[in-house]
Design a protein around this motif. Structure first.
Motif, PDB file in Angstrom:
ATOM      1  N   VAL A 151      -3.256  -0.418  -6.880  1.00 40.53           N
ATOM      2  CA  VAL A 151      -1.844  -0.779  -6.832  1.00 40.53           C
ATOM      3  C   VAL A 151      -1.096  -0.228  -8.040  1.00 40.53           C
ATOM      4  O   VAL A 151       0.105   0.084  -7.966  1.00 40.53           O
ATOM      5  CB  VAL A 151      -1.693  -2.312  -6.751  1.00 40.53           C
ATOM      6  N   CYS A 190       2.389  -0.969   6.349  1.00 40.36           N
ATOM      7  CA  CYS A 190       3.313  -2.103   6.247  1.00 40.36           C
ATOM      8  C   CYS A 190       3.232  -2.945   7.518  1.00 40.36           C
ATOM      9  O   CYS A 190       3.794  -2.579   8.546  1.00 40.36           O
ATOM     10  CB  CYS A 190       4.741  -1.604   6.052  1.00 40.36           C
ATOM     11  N   THR A 201       1.280   2.821  -7.901  1.00 37.03           N
ATOM     12  CA  THR A 201       2.532   2.762  -7.145  1.00 37.03           C
ATOM     13  C   THR A 201       3.563   3.735  -7.720  1.00 37.03           C
ATOM     14  O   THR A 201       3.814   3.762  -8.922  1.00 37.03           O
ATOM     15  CB  THR A 201       3.106   1.335  -7.178  1.00 37.03           C
ATOM     16  N   TRP A 207      -8.097  -5.503   5.104  1.00 39.22           N
ATOM     17  CA  TRP A 207      -6.890  -6.194   4.633  1.00 39.22           C
ATOM     18  C   TRP A 207      -7.127  -6.827   3.258  1.00 39.22           C
ATOM     19  O   TRP A 207      -8.178  -7.422   2.997  1.00 39.22           O
ATOM     20  CB  TRP A 207      -6.510  -7.306   5.606  1.00 39.22           C
ATOM     21  N   GLU A 208      -6.145  -6.715   2.395  1.00 35.84           N
ATOM     22  CA  GLU A 208      -6.098  -7.406   1.093  1.00 35.84           C
ATOM     23  C   GLU A 208      -7.297  -7.121   0.196  1.00 35.84           C
ATOM     24  O   GLU A 208      -7.697  -7.943  -0.610  1.00 35.84           O
ATOM     25  CB  GLU A 208      -5.968  -8.931   1.264  1.00 35.84           C
ATOM     26  N   LYS A 211       6.006   3.514   1.560  1.00 35.59           N
ATOM     27  CA  LYS A 211       4.954   2.517   1.735  1.00 35.59           C
ATOM     28  C   LYS A 211       4.184   2.879   3.000  1.00 35.59           C
ATOM     29  O   LYS A 211       4.775   3.135   4.046  1.00 35.59           O
ATOM     30  CB  LYS A 211       5.550   1.104   1.834  1.00 35.59           C
ATOM     31  N   TRP A 212       2.872   2.853   2.904  1.00 33.58           N
ATOM     32  CA  TRP A 212       2.044   3.537   3.890  1.00 33.58           C
ATOM     33  C   TRP A 212       1.486   2.613   4.970  1.00 33.58           C
ATOM     34  O   TRP A 212       1.265   3.034   6.095  1.00 33.58           O
ATOM     35  CB  TRP A 212       0.896   4.242   3.172  1.00 33.58           C
ATOM     36  N   GLY A 271      -3.622   3.419  -2.344  1.00 33.81           N
ATOM     37  CA  GLY A 271      -4.570   2.582  -1.640  1.00 33.81           C
ATOM     38  C   GLY A 271      -4.778   1.272  -2.382  1.00 33.81           C
ATOM     39  O   GLY A 271      -3.834   0.548  -2.684  1.00 33.81           O
ATOM     40  N   SER A 272      -6.036   0.989  -2.717  1.00 32.05           N
ATOM     41  CA  SER A 272      -6.350  -0.248  -3.437  1.00 32.05           C
ATOM     42  C   SER A 272      -5.899  -0.211  -4.888  1.00 32.05           C
ATOM     43  O   SER A 272      -5.846  -1.254  -5.550  1.00 32.05           O
ATOM     44  CB  SER A 272      -7.857  -0.512  -3.374  1.00 32.05           C
ATOM     45  N   THR A 295       0.810  -1.208   0.000  1.00 31.51           N
ATOM     46  CA  THR A 295       0.000   0.000   0.000  1.00 31.51           C
ATOM     47  C   THR A 295       0.850   1.266   0.000  1.00 31.51           C
ATOM     48  O   THR A 295       1.813   1.379   0.762  1.00 31.51           O
ATOM     49  CB  THR A 295      -0.918   0.019   1.237  1.00 31.51           C
ATOM     50  N   GLU A 296       0.475   2.214  -0.859  1.00 34.43           N
ATOM     51  CA  GLU A 296       1.042   3.561  -0.824  1.00 34.43           C
ATOM     52  C   GLU A 296      -0.092   4.548  -0.608  1.00 34.43           C
ATOM     53  O   GLU A 296      -1.227   4.308  -1.033  1.00 34.43           O
ATOM     54  CB  GLU A 296       1.804   3.852  -2.113  1.00 34.43           C
ATOM     55  N   GLU A 297       0.224   5.667   0.045  1.00 39.73           N
ATOM     56  CA  GLU A 297      -0.833   6.578   0.483  1.00 39.73           C
ATOM     57  C   GLU A 297      -1.674   7.085  -0.684  1.00 39.73           C
ATOM     58  O   GLU A 297      -2.898   7.166  -0.596  1.00 39.73           O
ATOM     59  CB  GLU A 297      -0.230   7.755   1.253  1.00 39.73           C
TER      60      GLU A 297
END
Length: 596
Positions: free
Chosen positions: A192, A227, A195, A444-445, A224-225, A189-190, A184-186
């Protein structure tokens, strides 16, 4: 005919600790026996029983302590040098040792001492489910360790990272390294594909001391936001190389170790740990990469594809873990209801509470059946990557399992808190932690929206319906007992509805298909689960004439697929009153009761 010897006396227990979770929920054993390969179940059953006792005693007690004394981060040492040290309470270290030393990961990658071959990942998933009776937070790094090992086993074809794979699958905690997934990066989010972390070949890189070739050594820069298991030595991260395409197609996968081969911390900064609502035991934080060493895995243009191996595994573990939360919430509710008196009687004797406990038990067995079905086909595919049917089924079942069970865990934990009354709202009682921990499961995920859209892709791109619809037919074709006839007819009717819904969504425009995606996922869960429960009921009737599972299937269908406009009030049916001991306390049941 061999029926149960009698109901479980939950009133003999003080709370849901100091017990064996495997023994107290026979549904777990029956479901494992259903989905495991036969030879593996015979080997696994005593080990699952032993692990159920370990989790129900030492790990459960330690988890309550860890919830009050979570990990602490020290980013710099006293001289201002980068340290990235995460300190853990001794109770957490003991829980890790008890978990990993049990073989819950190692046995799926290397043959146990008393077997010639490894067991499947289904065994790991079942053990993680039991672990989640005590601590979802602890199950997170366990799951990511297995997931990272799976990625390297499947996609490191040149063996560059065998030493990492060996560490991730070590049989002893002393030799183990843990895995993580920095995804995840700020800003993304979902999404990907958004990135922004950049990976550049390391200038004048020499081969690493751990044997990694120089052309696979990169330097990563970015943030990475979110982790989890932030200090894992076997961390996998996505980054984009210079001139790589936009979106997920341009992402590469890297191993980003916590420590470099010479023992120095990798050049990354663990900025802070998140102050989370729950899952206190797993350290989740923010990481800044600045020329951080990363080792390229496999084909540089297939990083996201590689990561989906871990992502799918994490989604299955999320689902089986949610079942563990539901199971613990149910157990605490049964024990309290058996011991708590109101107006002169235990509250378990009152009709409303009996209905509530039957509802919770049936929800538990529904979540258990569906998530283990998803796990079974995931395991089938990992045993044989040429098994197209298994792949299609995992693509249809895995996102739905994660979507539905995460929400069920929240509902179960919340109502278990209500059953406990004011005590349930207090930190000293486990229902408080169960609800806090469960709240992350839909996040999660991938959220429910992301998972529902993934289901649409599974039908559109992978033709998952070509395996899913026959699966339901096969389960329904097993059903022949007269006591199940009316319920089977209802499920067959709703199966036709599911087929019509799939056709409607397939022929609709994108906007309408997305609008209905979650409804489709829920309908799929209900129909598939009902078919599995009916087949299980038939097998139990054939096995020993016990209609207990038939009552479970009948009530699931009654409350999900066949409710009338009157909410069932006018039909005179009160299955929870007639079948309470059988469903909730695992007593035997005459088929005539269900037929009536």
């Amino acid at each position: 005919m061999t029926l149960n010897t009698g109901p479980i006396d939950y009133g003999a227990l003080g709370d849901g600790r100091g017990c064996n979770y495997w023994r107290l929920e026979p549904a777990l054993a029956r479901e494992a026996r259903r989905v495991y390969p036969e030879d593996e179940y015979e080997w696994a059953a005593p080990r699952l029983g032993g692990f159920g006792a370990t989790v129900g005693n030492a790990i459960a007690a330690n988890s309550d302590v860890v919830d009050e004394h979570g990990p602490e981060l020290r980013t710099y040492d006293r001289r201002g040098n980068l340290a990235n040290d995460v300190d853990y309470h001794p109770a957490q270290i003991e829980n890790e040792r008890l978990s990993y030393d049990s073989g819950l990961i190692a046995d799926a990658f290397d043959a146990p001492p008393d077997r010639e071959d490894p067991v499947g990942l289904l065994h790991t998933l079942t053990m993680q489910q039991i672990l989640c009776y005590a601590d979802v937070g602890l199950a997170c790094p366990v799951s990511m360790t297995a997931g990272a090992a799976l990625v390297l086993r499947n996609h490191d074809h040149d063996g560059h990272y065998d030493h990492y794979l060996d560490g991730l699958t070590a049989r002893s905690h002393d030799d183990l390294i843990q895995g993580a997934m920095f995804l995840t990066e700020e800003q993304g989010g979902s999404d990907v594909g958004a990135t922004e972390t950049v990976a550049r070949p390391a200038d004048d890189a020499a081969p690493a001391d751990n044997g990694v070739p120089a052309d696979r050594v990169y330097e990563l820069t970015g943030e990475k936001w979110f982790c989890s298991n932030i200090d894992g030595q076997g961390t996998l991260a996505l980054a984009r190389r210079p001139d790589a395409p936009d979106g997920t197609n341009g992402l590469s996968l890297f191993v980003v170790p916590h420590e470099l081969p010479d023992g120095r911390p990798n050049h990354q900064r663990y900025r802070r740990l998140k102050d989370k609502l729950g899952t206190v035991s797993v350290p989740t934080g923010e990481v800044e990469f600045e020329d951080t060493v990363g080792y390229l895995v496999g084909d540089p243009e297939r990083g996201f594809e590689y990561m989906t191996t871990m992502l799918n595994y994490e989604r299955v573990t999320n689902a089986t873990g949610a079942v563990g939360v539901v199971g613990r919430a149910l157990l605490e509710s049964k024990i309290h209801a058996a011991n708590r008196e109101a107006f002169g009687n235990p509250i378990a004797e009152y009709p409303l509470m009996r209905r509530d406990l039957v509802d919770m038990q049936v929800d538990f067995e529904a979540a258990l059946a569906f998530s283990m079905e998803a796990a079974r086909h995931f395991d089938r595919y990992e045993r044989d990557h040429d098994d197209t049917e298994a792949f299609r089924l995992l693509r249809a079942l895995v996102p739905v399992a994660k979507h539905r069970t995460g929400r069920m865990a929240i509902d179960a934990a919340s109502y278990a808190m209500e059953i406990q009354g004011g005590n349930g709202y207090v930190s000293e009682f486990v229902t408080n932690r169960l609800l806090r921990d469960a709240q992350v499961l839909p996040i999660w995920e991938g959220t429910s929206n992301i998972l529902s859209l993934d289901l649409l892709r599974a039908f559109e791109v992978e033709d998952a319906h070509e395996a899913l619809l026959p699966l339901v037919d096969d389960y329904l074709d097993e059903v022949s007992h007269p006591a199940l006839a009316d319920v089977e007819a209802t499920v067959r009717d709703r199966h036709e509805t599911l087929q019509a819904a799939l056709l409607t969504v397939a022929s609709a425009d994108d906007a309408y298909a997305q609008h209905e995606a979650k409804e489709l996922a829920d309908l799929l869960f209900d129909v598939v689960t009902a078919a599995i429960l009916l087949a299980k009921a038939q097998r139990r009737l054939d096995e020993d004439g016990d209609a207990r599972e038939a009552a479970v299937a009948a009530w699931f269908v009654e409350t999900t697929l066949a409710p009338g406009d009157d909410r069932g009030i006018l039909d005179g049916d009160a299955l929870p009153l007639e079948c309470f001991d059988a469903v909730v306390r695992y007593d035997s049941l005459d088929p005539a009761v269900v037929a009536d």
